[in-house]
Design an enzyme around this catalytic site. Structure first.
Site, PDB file in Angstrom:
ATOM      1  N   GLU A 288       0.851  -1.201   0.000  1.00  0.00           N
ATOM      2  CA  GLU A 288       0.000   0.000   0.000  1.00  0.00           C
ATOM      3  C   GLU A 288       0.882   1.245   0.000  1.00  0.00           C
ATOM      4  OE1 GLU A 288      -3.217   0.143  -1.132  1.00  0.00           O
ATOM      5  OE2 GLU A 288      -3.557  -1.466   0.311  1.00  0.00           O
TER       6      GLU A 288
ATOM      7  N   ASP B 164       3.121   2.366  -4.802  1.00  0.00           N
ATOM      8  CA  ASP B 164       3.213   2.611  -6.254  1.00  0.00           C
ATOM      9  C   ASP B 164       3.998   3.876  -6.575  1.00  0.00           C
ATOM     10  OD1 ASP B 164       1.140   4.080  -5.141  1.00  0.00           O
ATOM     11  OD2 ASP B 164      -0.252   3.766  -6.799  1.00  0.00           O
TER      12      ASP B 164
ATOM     13  N   SER C  11     -27.173   0.092 -19.875  1.00  0.00           N
ATOM     14  CA  SER C  11     -26.652  -0.381 -18.597  1.00  0.00           C
ATOM     15  C   SER C  11     -27.793  -0.985 -17.792  1.00  0.00           C
ATOM     16  CB  SER C  11     -26.019   0.783 -17.821  1.00  0.00           C
ATOM     17  OG  SER C  11     -25.953   0.459 -16.453  1.00  0.00           O
TER      18      SER C  11
ATOM     19  N   GLY D  84     -17.688   1.760  -5.900  1.00  0.00           N
ATOM     20  CA  GLY D  84     -17.078   2.654  -4.917  1.00  0.00           C
ATOM     21  C   GLY D  84     -16.713   1.992  -3.605  1.00  0.00           C
ATOM     22  N   ALA D  85     -16.569   0.665  -3.580  1.00  0.00           N
ATOM     23  CA  ALA D  85     -16.234  -0.038  -2.338  1.00  0.00           C
ATOM     24  C   ALA D  85     -14.740  -0.316  -2.239  1.00  0.00           C
ATOM     25  CB  ALA D  85     -17.023  -1.342  -2.239  1.00  0.00           C
TER      26      ALA D  85
ATOM     27  N   SER E  55     -14.746   0.464 -11.682  1.00  0.00           N
ATOM     28  CA  SER E  55     -14.463   1.260 -12.888  1.00  0.00           C
ATOM     29  C   SER E  55     -13.396   0.574 -13.747  1.00  0.00           C
ATOM     30  CB  SER E  55     -14.049   2.686 -12.519  1.00  0.00           C
ATOM     31  OG  SER E  55     -12.875   2.706 -11.742  1.00  0.00           O
TER      32      SER E  55
ATOM     33  N   GLU F  24      -9.560   6.864 -17.272  1.00  0.00           N
ATOM     34  CA  GLU F  24      -9.818   7.507 -15.968  1.00  0.00           C
ATOM     35  C   GLU F  24      -9.241   8.923 -15.960  1.00  0.00           C
ATOM     36  OE1 GLU F  24     -10.971   5.981 -12.831  1.00  0.00           O
ATOM     37  OE2 GLU F  24     -11.132   3.884 -13.465  1.00  0.00           O
TER      38      GLU F  24
ATOM     39  N   ASP G  63      -5.011  -1.055 -10.769  1.00  0.00           N
ATOM     40  CA  ASP G  63      -6.371  -1.601 -10.886  1.00  0.00           C
ATOM     41  C   ASP G  63      -6.618  -2.199 -12.267  1.00  0.00           C
ATOM     42  OD1 ASP G  63      -6.516  -0.475  -8.421  1.00  0.00           O
ATOM     43  OD2 ASP G  63      -7.989   1.059  -8.946  1.00  0.00           O
TER      44      ASP G  63
HETATM   45  P1  ADP Z   1     -14.694   1.959  -7.842  1.00  0.00           P
HETATM   46  O1  ADP Z   1     -13.818   2.099  -6.633  1.00  0.00           O
HETATM   47  O2  ADP Z   1     -15.708   0.885  -7.655  1.00  0.00           O
HETATM   48  O3  ADP Z   1     -13.906   1.847  -9.096  1.00  0.00           O
HETATM   49  P2  ADP Z   1     -15.382   4.469  -9.022  1.00  0.00           P
HETATM   50  O4  ADP Z   1     -16.057   5.661  -8.487  1.00  0.00           O
HETATM   51  O5  ADP Z   1     -14.000   4.603  -9.528  1.00  0.00           O
HETATM   52  O6  ADP Z   1     -15.507   3.325  -7.912  1.00  0.00           O
HETATM   53  O7  ADP Z   1     -16.231   3.900 -10.235  1.00  0.00           O
HETATM   54  C1  ADP Z   1     -17.613   3.723 -10.110  1.00  0.00           C
HETATM   55  C2  ADP Z   1     -18.299   4.213 -11.380  1.00  0.00           C
HETATM   56  O8  ADP Z   1     -18.069   3.269 -12.447  1.00  0.00           O
HETATM   57  C3  ADP Z   1     -19.803   4.277 -11.234  1.00  0.00           C
HETATM   58  O9  ADP Z   1     -20.203   5.525 -10.699  1.00  0.00           O
HETATM   59  C4  ADP Z   1     -20.261   4.095 -12.678  1.00  0.00           C
HETATM   60  O10 ADP Z   1     -20.156   5.295 -13.405  1.00  0.00           O
HETATM   61  C5  ADP Z   1     -19.240   3.108 -13.231  1.00  0.00           C
HETATM   62  N1  ADP Z   1     -19.730   1.723 -13.024  1.00  0.00           N
HETATM   63  C6  ADP Z   1     -19.167   0.782 -12.262  1.00  0.00           C
HETATM   64  N2  ADP Z   1     -19.874  -0.373 -12.282  1.00  0.00           N
HETATM   65  C7  ADP Z   1     -20.937  -0.135 -13.062  1.00  0.00           C
HETATM   66  C8  ADP Z   1     -22.064  -0.907 -13.476  1.00  0.00           C
HETATM   67  N3  ADP Z   1     -22.252  -2.152 -13.036  1.00  0.00           N
HETATM   68  N4  ADP Z   1     -22.952  -0.330 -14.307  1.00  0.00           N
HETATM   69  C9  ADP Z   1     -22.787   0.937 -14.728  1.00  0.00           C
HETATM   70  N5  ADP Z   1     -21.765   1.705 -14.384  1.00  0.00           N
HETATM   71  C10 ADP Z   1     -20.844   1.203 -13.560  1.00  0.00           C
HETATM   72 MG    MG Z   2     -12.458   3.297  -9.678  1.00  0.00          MG
END
Ligand code: ADP
Ligand code: MG
Length: 380
Positions: free
Chosen positions: A33, A36, A67, A120-121, A126, A159, A171
């Site tokens: 952690e 990088d 979606s 977002g977990a 993404s 990104e 990632d």
């Molecule tokens: P994470 O840590 O999970 O990558 P991010 O904020 O970087 O969180 O990315 C989440 C975003 O990616 C969501 O707000 C959406 O725009 C897109 N996304 C992720 N999974 C999905 C999904 N199953 N369907 C549609 N969009 C998704």
């Molecule tokens: Mg992300």
């Protein structure tokens, strides 16, 4: 409903007929952690939580997306000016554009996608989304001529350039390169990588998401980076990757106590990643776990990127007899990653859920994960 079935039904009703299926995965990072940007190592793997898409070229210059999870459609052209306004669609648009910018081919297509990577977990939904489409468009339009590293970079650039997230490569790398039952040690300096079998019979990986994110006023990440850069400069090296504790101790009186602690963590973390890899090769899971706890301790006490909730989760894991537990990700919230013996798996989840709820008034989210394949075409 099963993911593939759900997608295939939505595809038939939105576009008629069928396309080709692809998927890519979210990821965990077992250890490594804040390494990088210090030229060190990370040790991620893809997980059994994926984004899956059904895709079919449509002989136009337009992309039509549906979606399932957002229950929303978006359409866009393939020129820079055609960026969609929906955030979720920008991930796909960005991948198309980044392929085209690199001289690759993308034509119009229809696609339906859905996933089970929690958003977002900290599992990088993404990156799963970007890698799924990068892999698919490489297969459908480019005869797989784009190499896998470039596919990861296409996701990373998406990104940066289309989603406003200035992320590293880990990632997307893990999502593209992930392999069942293997973790991948990535050298963030040379970008060399090596697969290590991750055989943990008798244990499970469990993520405990605190569902808190502390927004801090001054940017603590930049401050950590600056500390590391200052110490590296004082040592006359490019990054802390090339430092050891003897070198650090030799300049201890010339640097601030804070910079010393930050550098101590980074130097220790590099060795811990290597230690975990060795331990895995020996099948020594207890040592893997002990090093995870050491990382947590370092992140909490020396790097100071933990928070009350994450330290609490770590303490509960220890009390329950969990083999290894630590913050996963940058810190200040998010989740812990836990290496849990099968025998206490259920009781740990019950205890940590109850205790956390009692203390903070909401339950953490629990995700069991299995190390699985990354980006791929689904043939069956
Ligand atoms: P994470 O840590 O999970 O990558 P991010 O904020 O970087 O969180 O990315 C989440 C975003 O990616 C969501 O707000 C959406 O725009 C897109 N996304 C992720 N999974 C999905 C999904 N199953 N369907 C549609 N969009 C998704
Ligand atoms: Mg992300």
């Amino acid at each position: 409903m099963e993911l593939k079935k759900k997608i295939s039904e939505a595809f038939a009703s939105h576009f008629g007929g069928e396309g080709t299926f692809y998927s890519s995965a979210g990821r965990i990072n077992l250890i490594g952690e804040h390494t990088d940007y210090n030229g060190g190592f990370v040790f991620p793997g893809a997980i059994d939580k994926v984004i899956m898409a059904e895709i079919r070229p449509n002989d136009t210059e337009k992309v039509n997306l549906y979606s399932v999870d957002m229950d929303a459609s978006a359409s866009f052209g393939l020129n820079e000016a055609d960026a969609p306004k929906e955030q979720w669609a920008r991930y796909v648009f960005g991948v198309c554009r980044e392929i085209i910018k690199r001289g690759g081919t993308v034509k119009g297509f229809d696609a339906v996608f859905a996933g089970n990577v929690p958003l977002g977990a900290g599992l990088s939904s993404s990156a799963a989304l970007e890698s799924c489409f990068a892999f698919a468009l490489n297969d459908l339009f480019n005869g797989n001529s784009i190499d896998k590293f470039e596919l990861a970079k296409i996701g990373q650039s998406t990104e940066h350039n289309y989603c406003g997230v200035n992320c590293g490569i880990m990632d997307q790398f893990a999502s593209v390169f992930g392999k069942k039952d293997c973790l991948i040690r990535l050298d963030c300096r040379s970008l060399e990588y090596e697969y290590f079998p991750f055989k943990i019979d008798g244990y499970k990986l469990v993520l405990v998401d605190s569902v808190v994110k502390h927004e801090l006023v001054d940017s603590p990440y930049n401050k950590r980076r600056e500390s590391c850069e200052r110490v590296a400069k004082r040592l006359g090296i490019e990054t802390l990757r090339d430092a050891d504790m003897a070198m650090l101790d030799a300049v201890k009186s010339d640097i601030s106590a804070e910079d010393y602690m930050r550098a101590k963590f980074v130097i220790g973390e590099k060795d811990r990643v290597l230690g975990v890899c060795d331990a895995l090769n020996r099948g020594d899971i207890e040592t893997v776990g002990r090093l995870m706890y050491e990382t947590h301790e370092g992140l909490s006490k020396d790097y100071e990127v933990s928070c009350e909730e994450l330290d609490f989760l770590n303490d509960v894991a220890k009390e329950c007899g969990v083999t290894g537990s630590r913050i996963m990700g940058g810190g200040f919230g998010g989740c812990t990653i836990n290496l849990v013996p099968d025998a206490i798996h259920d009781s740990f989840i019950k205890t940590v859920t109850e205790k956390f709820n009692e203390r903070y008034g909401h339950e953490p989210k629990i995700y069991d994960v299995i190390i699985s394949d990354g980006a791929r075409k689904i043939e069956e």
